[in-house]
Design a protein around this motif. Sequence first.
Motif, PDB file in Angstrom:
ATOM      1  N   SER A  26       0.832  -1.202   0.000  1.00 10.90           N
ATOM      2  CA  SER A  26       0.000   0.000   0.000  1.00 10.90           C
ATOM      3  C   SER A  26       0.874   1.261   0.000  1.00 10.90           C
ATOM      4  CB  SER A  26      -0.913  -0.009   1.230  1.00 10.90           C
ATOM      5  OG  SER A  26      -1.636   1.197   1.313  1.00 10.90           O
ATOM      6  N   ALA A  27       1.930   1.267   0.810  1.00 11.57           N
ATOM      7  CA  ALA A  27       2.823   2.428   0.873  1.00 11.57           C
ATOM      8  C   ALA A  27       3.508   2.660  -0.469  1.00 11.57           C
ATOM      9  CB  ALA A  27       3.865   2.224   1.980  1.00 11.57           C
ATOM     10  N   ALA A  28       3.908   1.584  -1.137  1.00 16.99           N
ATOM     11  CA  ALA A  28       4.569   1.703  -2.445  1.00 16.99           C
ATOM     12  C   ALA A  28       3.615   2.292  -3.480  1.00 16.99           C
ATOM     13  CB  ALA A  28       5.085   0.341  -2.901  1.00 16.99           C
ATOM     14  N   GLU A  29       2.351   1.876  -3.427  1.00 19.15           N
ATOM     15  CA  GLU A  29       1.348   2.415  -4.361  1.00 19.15           C
ATOM     16  C   GLU A  29       1.091   3.901  -4.083  1.00 19.15           C
ATOM     17  OE1 GLU A  29      -1.920  -0.265  -3.751  1.00 19.15           O
ATOM     18  OE2 GLU A  29      -0.895  -1.919  -4.791  1.00 19.15           O
ATOM     19  N   LEU A  31       3.255   5.932  -2.770  1.00 18.79           N
ATOM     20  CA  LEU A  31       4.462   6.646  -3.183  1.00 18.79           C
ATOM     21  C   LEU A  31       4.407   6.980  -4.673  1.00 18.79           C
ATOM     22  CD1 LEU A  31       7.331   7.677  -2.343  1.00 18.79           C
ATOM     23  CD2 LEU A  31       8.168   5.503  -3.282  1.00 18.79           C
ATOM     24  N   VAL A  32       3.944   6.039  -5.477  1.00 19.23           N
ATOM     25  CA  VAL A  32       3.831   6.280  -6.920  1.00 19.23           C
ATOM     26  C   VAL A  32       2.958   7.503  -7.171  1.00 19.23           C
ATOM     27  CG1 VAL A  32       2.949   5.379  -9.111  1.00 19.23           C
ATOM     28  CG2 VAL A  32       4.254   3.883  -7.580  1.00 19.23           C
ATOM     29  N   LYS A  33       1.810   7.568  -6.511  1.00 18.34           N
ATOM     30  CA  LYS A  33       0.897   8.709  -6.698  1.00 18.34           C
ATOM     31  C   LYS A  33       1.566  10.013  -6.296  1.00 18.34           C
ATOM     32  CE  LYS A  33      -3.191   5.872  -5.978  1.00 18.34           C
ATOM     33  NZ  LYS A  33      -4.204   5.457  -5.025  1.00 18.34           N
ATOM     34  N   GLN A  34       2.300   9.996  -5.192  1.00 19.65           N
ATOM     35  CA  GLN A  34       2.994  11.202  -4.734  1.00 19.65           C
ATOM     36  C   GLN A  34       4.049  11.648  -5.747  1.00 19.65           C
ATOM     37  OE1 GLN A  34       1.862  13.021  -2.303  1.00 19.65           O
ATOM     38  NE2 GLN A  34       2.701  12.342  -0.361  1.00 19.65           N
ATOM     39  N   CYS A  35       4.825  10.688  -6.231  1.00 18.90           N
ATOM     40  CA  CYS A  35       5.963  11.030  -7.091  1.00 18.90           C
ATOM     41  C   CYS A  35       5.545  11.458  -8.487  1.00 18.90           C
ATOM     42  CB  CYS A  35       6.929   9.851  -7.167  1.00 18.90           C
ATOM     43  SG  CYS A  35       7.823   9.552  -5.630  1.00 18.90           S
ATOM     44  N   VAL A  36       4.653  10.717  -9.129  1.00 19.10           N
ATOM     45  CA  VAL A  36       4.338  11.035 -10.527  1.00 19.10           C
ATOM     46  C   VAL A  36       3.611  12.366 -10.670  1.00 19.10           C
ATOM     47  CG1 VAL A  36       4.386   8.620 -11.269  1.00 19.10           C
ATOM     48  CG2 VAL A  36       2.201   9.679 -10.619  1.00 19.10           C
ATOM     49  N   THR A  37       3.064  12.892  -9.573  1.00 21.52           N
ATOM     50  CA  THR A  37       2.414  14.203  -9.635  1.00 21.52           C
ATOM     51  C   THR A  37       3.299  15.317  -9.068  1.00 21.52           C
ATOM     52  OG1 THR A  37       1.319  13.821  -7.507  1.00 21.52           O
ATOM     53  CG2 THR A  37       0.095  13.199  -9.492  1.00 21.52           C
ATOM     54  N   ASP A  54      16.205  -4.199   2.985  1.00 22.81           N
ATOM     55  CA  ASP A  54      16.164  -4.017   4.435  1.00 22.81           C
ATOM     56  C   ASP A  54      14.920  -3.252   4.915  1.00 22.81           C
ATOM     57  OD1 ASP A  54      17.326  -4.264   7.044  1.00 22.81           O
ATOM     58  OD2 ASP A  54      18.019  -2.190   6.909  1.00 22.81           O
ATOM     59  N   GLY A  55      13.764  -3.544   4.308  1.00 17.51           N
ATOM     60  CA  GLY A  55      12.523  -2.907   4.751  1.00 17.51           C
ATOM     61  C   GLY A  55      12.290  -1.524   4.186  1.00 17.51           C
ATOM     62  N   GLU A  56      13.165  -1.059   3.266  1.00 21.32           N
ATOM     63  CA  GLU A  56      12.965   0.253   2.656  1.00 21.32           C
ATOM     64  C   GLU A  56      11.663   0.267   1.873  1.00 21.32           C
ATOM     65  OE1 GLU A  56      17.631   1.473   1.871  1.00 21.32           O
ATOM     66  OE2 GLU A  56      16.541   0.372   0.326  1.00 21.32           O
ATOM     67  N   LEU A  57      11.133   1.458   1.680  1.00 22.77           N
ATOM     68  CA  LEU A  57       9.940   1.651   0.868  1.00 22.77           C
ATOM     69  C   LEU A  57      10.190   1.061  -0.514  1.00 22.77           C
ATOM     70  CD1 LEU A  57       7.143   2.898   0.676  1.00 22.77           C
ATOM     71  CD2 LEU A  57       8.219   5.103   0.328  1.00 22.77           C
ATOM     72  N   ASP A  58       9.309   0.185  -0.954  1.00 28.08           N
ATOM     73  CA  ASP A  58       9.494  -0.548  -2.207  1.00 28.08           C
ATOM     74  C   ASP A  58       9.428   0.403  -3.403  1.00 28.08           C
ATOM     75  OD1 ASP A  58       9.625  -2.393  -4.243  1.00 28.08           O
ATOM     76  OD2 ASP A  58       7.737  -3.393  -3.747  1.00 28.08           O
ATOM     77  N   THR A  59      10.531   0.498  -4.151  1.00 27.90           N
ATOM     78  CA  THR A  59      10.588   1.381  -5.316  1.00 27.90           C
ATOM     79  C   THR A  59      10.162   0.692  -6.614  1.00 27.90           C
ATOM     80  OG1 THR A  59      12.923   0.835  -5.606  1.00 27.90           O
ATOM     81  CG2 THR A  59      12.415   2.858  -4.344  1.00 27.90           C
ATOM     82  N   ALA A  60       9.915  -0.618  -6.589  1.00 28.90           N
ATOM     83  CA  ALA A  60       9.588  -1.342  -7.825  1.00 28.90           C
ATOM     84  C   ALA A  60       8.348  -0.766  -8.531  1.00 28.90           C
ATOM     85  CB  ALA A  60       9.426  -2.835  -7.554  1.00 28.90           C
ATOM     86  N   PRO A  61       7.239  -0.496  -7.834  1.00 26.50           N
ATOM     87  CA  PRO A  61       6.090   0.087  -8.537  1.00 26.50           C
ATOM     88  C   PRO A  61       6.394   1.471  -9.130  1.00 26.50           C
ATOM     89  CG  PRO A  61       5.370  -0.875  -6.461  1.00 26.50           C
ATOM     90  CD  PRO A  61       6.877  -0.868  -6.447  1.00 26.50           C
ATOM     91  N   LEU A  62       7.208   2.267  -8.445  1.00 29.60           N
ATOM     92  CA  LEU A  62       7.587   3.577  -8.960  1.00 29.60           C
ATOM     93  C   LEU A  62       8.438   3.417 -10.228  1.00 29.60           C
ATOM     94  CD1 LEU A  62       7.715   6.648  -8.783  1.00 29.60           C
ATOM     95  CD2 LEU A  62       9.621   6.404  -7.165  1.00 29.60           C
ATOM     96  N   GLN A  64       8.362   0.953 -12.347  1.00 30.37           N
ATOM     97  CA  GLN A  64       7.460   0.555 -13.441  1.00 30.37           C
ATOM     98  C   GLN A  64       6.667   1.744 -13.974  1.00 30.37           C
ATOM     99  OE1 GLN A  64       7.261  -2.454 -14.942  1.00 30.37           O
ATOM    100  NE2 GLN A  64       8.881  -3.219 -13.625  1.00 30.37           N
ATOM    101  N   ALA A  65       6.146   2.576 -13.079  1.00 24.85           N
ATOM    102  CA  ALA A  65       5.345   3.735 -13.488  1.00 24.85           C
ATOM    103  C   ALA A  65       6.195   4.717 -14.296  1.00 24.85           C
ATOM    104  CB  ALA A  65       4.759   4.427 -12.260  1.00 24.85           C
ATOM    105  N   LEU A  66       7.445   4.920 -13.893  1.00 24.82           N
ATOM    106  CA  LEU A  66       8.318   5.858 -14.594  1.00 24.82           C
ATOM    107  C   LEU A  66       8.738   5.309 -15.951  1.00 24.82           C
ATOM    108  CD1 LEU A  66      10.445   7.142 -11.582  1.00 24.82           C
ATOM    109  CD2 LEU A  66       8.607   8.359 -12.778  1.00 24.82           C
ATOM    110  N   TRP A  67       8.966   4.001 -16.047  1.00 31.79           N
ATOM    111  CA  TRP A  67       9.243   3.407 -17.361  1.00 31.79           C
ATOM    112  C   TRP A  67       8.052   3.623 -18.290  1.00 31.79           C
ATOM    113  CZ3 TRP A  67      11.521  -1.770 -15.209  1.00 31.79           C
ATOM    114  CH2 TRP A  67      12.928  -1.662 -15.128  1.00 31.79           C
ATOM    115  N   LEU A  68       6.832   3.442 -17.780  1.00 33.68           N
ATOM    116  CA  LEU A  68       5.634   3.652 -18.605  1.00 33.68           C
ATOM    117  C   LEU A  68       5.531   5.092 -19.089  1.00 33.68           C
ATOM    118  CD1 LEU A  68       2.944   1.515 -16.716  1.00 33.68           C
ATOM    119  CD2 LEU A  68       3.953   1.062 -18.975  1.00 33.68           C
ATOM    120  N   GLN A  69       6.088   6.024 -18.339  1.00 33.93           N
ATOM    121  CA  GLN A  69       6.096   7.435 -18.735  1.00 33.93           C
ATOM    122  C   GLN A  69       7.245   7.762 -19.688  1.00 33.93           C
ATOM    123  OE1 GLN A  69       6.195   9.873 -15.190  1.00 33.93           O
ATOM    124  NE2 GLN A  69       3.999   9.661 -14.863  1.00 33.93           N
ATOM    125  N   GLY A  70       8.073   6.767 -20.012  1.00 28.05           N
ATOM    126  CA  GLY A  70       9.181   6.980 -20.928  1.00 28.05           C
ATOM    127  C   GLY A  70      10.408   7.613 -20.295  1.00 28.05           C
TER     128      GLY A  70
END
Length: 194
Positions: A26-29, A31-37, A54-62, A64-70
């Motif tokens: 949920s936090a990773a999702e 984060l994506v909303k916060q960052c892409v806007t 080590d428990g860091e906020l998961d950057t994988a969804p971000l 993926q979202a940034l790759w989709l934005q080119g």
Amino acid sequence: MQQSRQDIRSHVRTLRQKLTPQFQQSAAEQLVKQCVTSQAFIDSQHIALYLSNDGELDTAPLIQALWLQGKSLYLPVLHPFAKGQLLFLHYTPQSTMVDNCFGIAEPKLDQRAIIPAQQLDLICTPLVAFDSQCQRLGMGGGYYDRTLSRWFATGVGAKPLGLAHDCQRVDNIPIEPWDIPLPQIITPTHIWQR
């Protein structure tokens, strides 16, 4: 009495590691909303991120979202000859990955994929803890402080930005002379500005 840097690291890492997989997702999702806007990401084409550990906020969804934005994305790689330094390598879904000496996945070193840090638009940094003044406490190796020192001294080059869970904010980070404060830190629920 002020907590020591090591006490803060230990406490916050324990908090972070106790987060459930559902909370992490949920936090990773969020984060994506916060960052892409955010303007920092909108204005940037060449963005350095990192793979979570080590428990860091998961950057994988971000990622993926940034790759989709080119966007062109880059990951840090430990410099093989300059101890304590980072290189940034272009990162794509086809990148060959290897584990570094800390067990963190990074792109296999290829000189053709290196971008000088000053040519990046944005460098997203991991952190263990931060305060409301955007002081960042890392793991203690100084890799990002060394990488960002030129930007801090001149204001030229890639803008740094921290990514963290909300639970990583503490009242006060004890500052050392080599610490580089960040202009902005993004959490799933808040954007902190210096």
